[in-house]
Design a protein around this motif. Sequence first.
Motif, short mmCIF file in Angstrom:
data_model
loop_
_atom_site.label_atom_id
_atom_site.label_comp_id
_atom_site.label_asym_id
_atom_site.label_seq_id
_atom_site.Cartn_x
_atom_site.Cartn_y
_atom_site.Cartn_z
N MET A 7 0.82 -1.21 0.00
CA MET A 7 0.00 0.00 0.00
C MET A 7 0.86 1.26 0.00
N LYS A 8 0.34 2.29 -0.65
CA LYS A 8 1.03 3.57 -0.71
C LYS A 8 0.12 4.68 -0.22
N GLN B 193 -1.31 18.11 1.51
CA GLN B 193 -0.45 16.93 1.52
C GLN B 193 -0.16 16.48 2.95
N LYS B 194 0.16 17.43 3.80
CA LYS B 194 0.45 17.10 5.21
C LYS B 194 -0.81 16.59 5.90
N GLY B 195 -1.96 17.11 5.48
CA GLY B 195 -3.22 16.64 6.05
C GLY B 195 -3.47 15.18 5.74
N THR B 196 -3.12 14.77 4.53
CA THR B 196 -3.26 13.36 4.15
C THR B 196 -2.38 12.48 5.03
N SER B 197 -1.13 12.89 5.19
CA SER B 197 -0.20 12.12 6.04
C SER B 197 -0.70 12.06 7.47
N TYR B 198 -1.26 13.18 7.94
CA TYR B 198 -1.78 13.24 9.31
C TYR B 198 -2.93 12.25 9.49
N LEU B 199 -3.83 12.20 8.50
CA LEU B 199 -4.96 11.28 8.59
C LEU B 199 -4.51 9.82 8.59
N GLY C 123 2.10 12.90 -5.73
CA GLY C 123 1.65 12.21 -4.52
C GLY C 123 2.40 12.67 -3.28
N THR C 124 1.94 12.16 -2.14
CA THR C 124 2.52 12.54 -0.86
C THR C 124 4.00 12.20 -0.77
N ASP C 125 4.37 11.01 -1.26
CA ASP C 125 5.78 10.60 -1.20
C ASP C 125 6.67 11.54 -2.00
N GLU C 126 6.22 11.89 -3.22
CA GLU C 126 7.02 12.78 -4.07
C GLU C 126 7.10 14.18 -3.47
#
Length: 788
Positions: free
Chosen positions: A434-435, A610-616, A574-577
């Motif tokens: 999963m990514k 982007q940071k919000g996605t990582s936070y979730l 994406g978040t990783d990039e």
Amino acid sequence: MKNTIQVGFWEKLARIILKNRITILIILAALTIFLGFQWKNLSMTYTEANLLPKDHIANKEYQKFLDKFGEEGNLVVIGFQDKNFFTPKNYAAWNELMTGLKKSKEVDLVVSLNDLKKLEKDTVNEKFVLTPFIDQSKTLDPAYLKSVQYDLFHNLPFYEGLLFNKESGSVRSAIYINKALVNTPERKTFILENLVPKINKFEKTTGIDLKVSGMPYIRTINADDMKGEIGLFIGAALLTVSLIFFFFFRSFRATFISICILIVGVIWSFGTLGLFGYKITILTAIIPPLIIVIGITNCIFLINKYQQEIKLHNNQAKALQRVISKIGVSTLMTNLTTAIGFATFMITGNDLLFEFGMVTSINVISVYLLTLFIVPIIYSFLPLPKEKHLYHLTKTYISTLLNVVENLVKTKRRFVYIIYGLLLVFSVIGVSQMKVSGSLIGEMPKSASFFKDILFYEKEFNGVMPLEIMIDTKKKKGVMKASTIRKMDELQNTIAEIPELAKPVSVVNLVKYSKQAFYNGNPEYYQLPTSQEQTFILSYAKNATKNSKENLMKSYVDSTGQYARITTFMKDIGTDEMAKVEKKLHSKIDEIFPKDRFEVTVTGKALVFQKGTSYLVDNLIESLIFAILTIAVLILYLFRSFKMVMASVITNILPLCITSGLMGYFGIPLKPSTILVFSIAFGISVDNAIQFMAKYRHDLLQSGGKVKKSVFSALRETGISTFYTSVVLILGFATFTLSSFSGTIALGGLISCTLAFAMFANLVVLPSLVLTFEKKKTKKEDLENLEK
């Protein structure tokens, strides 16, 4: 003693409901009218989703930036790639379009080819002056326009990347909407009633395909599309569940009663949003169809129980009382678990998810109460169901299904556990693949015209999503120091080398352009002044920017000269990039800006999202564990048995694991929409487990503690409802795949997939686990049967 009190309470409640039928209906009607009036407070959201808590460091940094420079997401770009543009007819149409937009009260500034300014040296007054790039009196001359085209692409490097792409010949204009209006309904009016008609007129006149983008435009068109889909979802959900319901029950009466309850539930859900003053967002927009899909299961349980009782003893009063007293407590628990699944979003610290979680959980309980009151009351006024309405209880395919399930549980439990284990291993492998991904436009419809335009700007100008860098020099007028300008230029060179980012814009660009102007517009001198040229050229530049409304660069230094701003745009990565890009930027910033003299912040809407996605994602496990523990406590309270808790939780964790594994195998990333799946699906899928456990517990007491008899009796009675509700939920959530929003499609598809596996688990795995956990008792029962 506790059991007696509990049964007594529900029996008393049944008597109260049936004795006060008219009063209850009047109260429900009055409440529906009241909530219906709250619809007047409903409106669409005009801002992007902020997935972070208010006190998160990224939000604080972004707010600090807004305090200094104001709203940054106010840019709309209009561009084209057409070699036939530079003709008198096409240029005249373009001039009309841009002039009309410039006169609009909603527009602060237009930077466009038709009124482009170039910097020239005024040697008499020792300053630079802004002069028109195009002589409007000559625009009817085709040869002159061709010379303008050449001049633009070869002599104005200041505007390269900002207004044109030298390599491909693409041209765009920048329209800056009034910052005070960009997050208000006036923005929608401007975009839909002013901008879009003018663009359509230009395209019809010239045949040139204009590409329109920018966050205000994208948000407006996206919100308009989302508004149109609300009706689609509600209609599709109602049609789907009503058709399936009728197919199972073959009763117009039962179907009509259920649809009426669901329509009232929709009114209440919208009314709750209006009552709290919440906006309709991409999340709250799906609450009404969610309530339809979840609410129909209550109708299935209650009506199915009523018909079973009628078939058993043909006594309506007794049947209605048992519907409330026997099913009321189990459906309360199932609705509580579903509500808890949604309520877990309230602990994320995010306003958007808090609103979604609170309103949905409230309405899940509300639609339960509606069903508990209305179904018995309405049926009390109606004649007994006919034999054809009860026929579904003895349908061959249902009996065949239950026979297969019963045989698996009786004789193939080891096989069931092997399949369970293999699926678990399969899931773990998938989960490892999963990514995480998240972007402002990643959830938007790929079929929308603006999405194609986004791809155009990503190719030609490296994106439209703003990324901001704010530099605090910690001294007034520190920005214009030569050393600061050089540091900013070095950082901009690094930004220009990152392929995911567009050419940056800051006061540095103006300083370079000033030197070019000083040397009579020679593009070879578009560079920073030397130390000898610095003082004189910068004084010219300052004079050029004084009190100039048309000068874009004044937005890049605050009034004190202490803060500077570098603006770039980024592709939909994406978040990783994005994390890699951010790391590169911070590495360069730390290298060239000493922390004791400068404070540099990387921010912007795209980065915050982007940071919000990582936070979730980071909080996903926490909220899911909270949901599981809370639901486990409820099950423990209901059944007073750790074994039953373990059986229910183990059974319903498997579907979540399988769904996670499938996401990994099919490359479906964890993002804001798919993150919601797990807590929602677990809260819903455990409902059938509770129904089975409640019936099993009841039969266990009735049979004097005989486990096997109670398990298969419970399986027979709840198996029909489990099958019906699962099919309705699976197909109900599948209606979300009709959406044009990829996030909503993923949400509906993944929940449907999870519930499909949950049906298998609750029908087969759960009763198998109960028998395994009670192995000692079942062996004792077998011995007693042999002795007999």
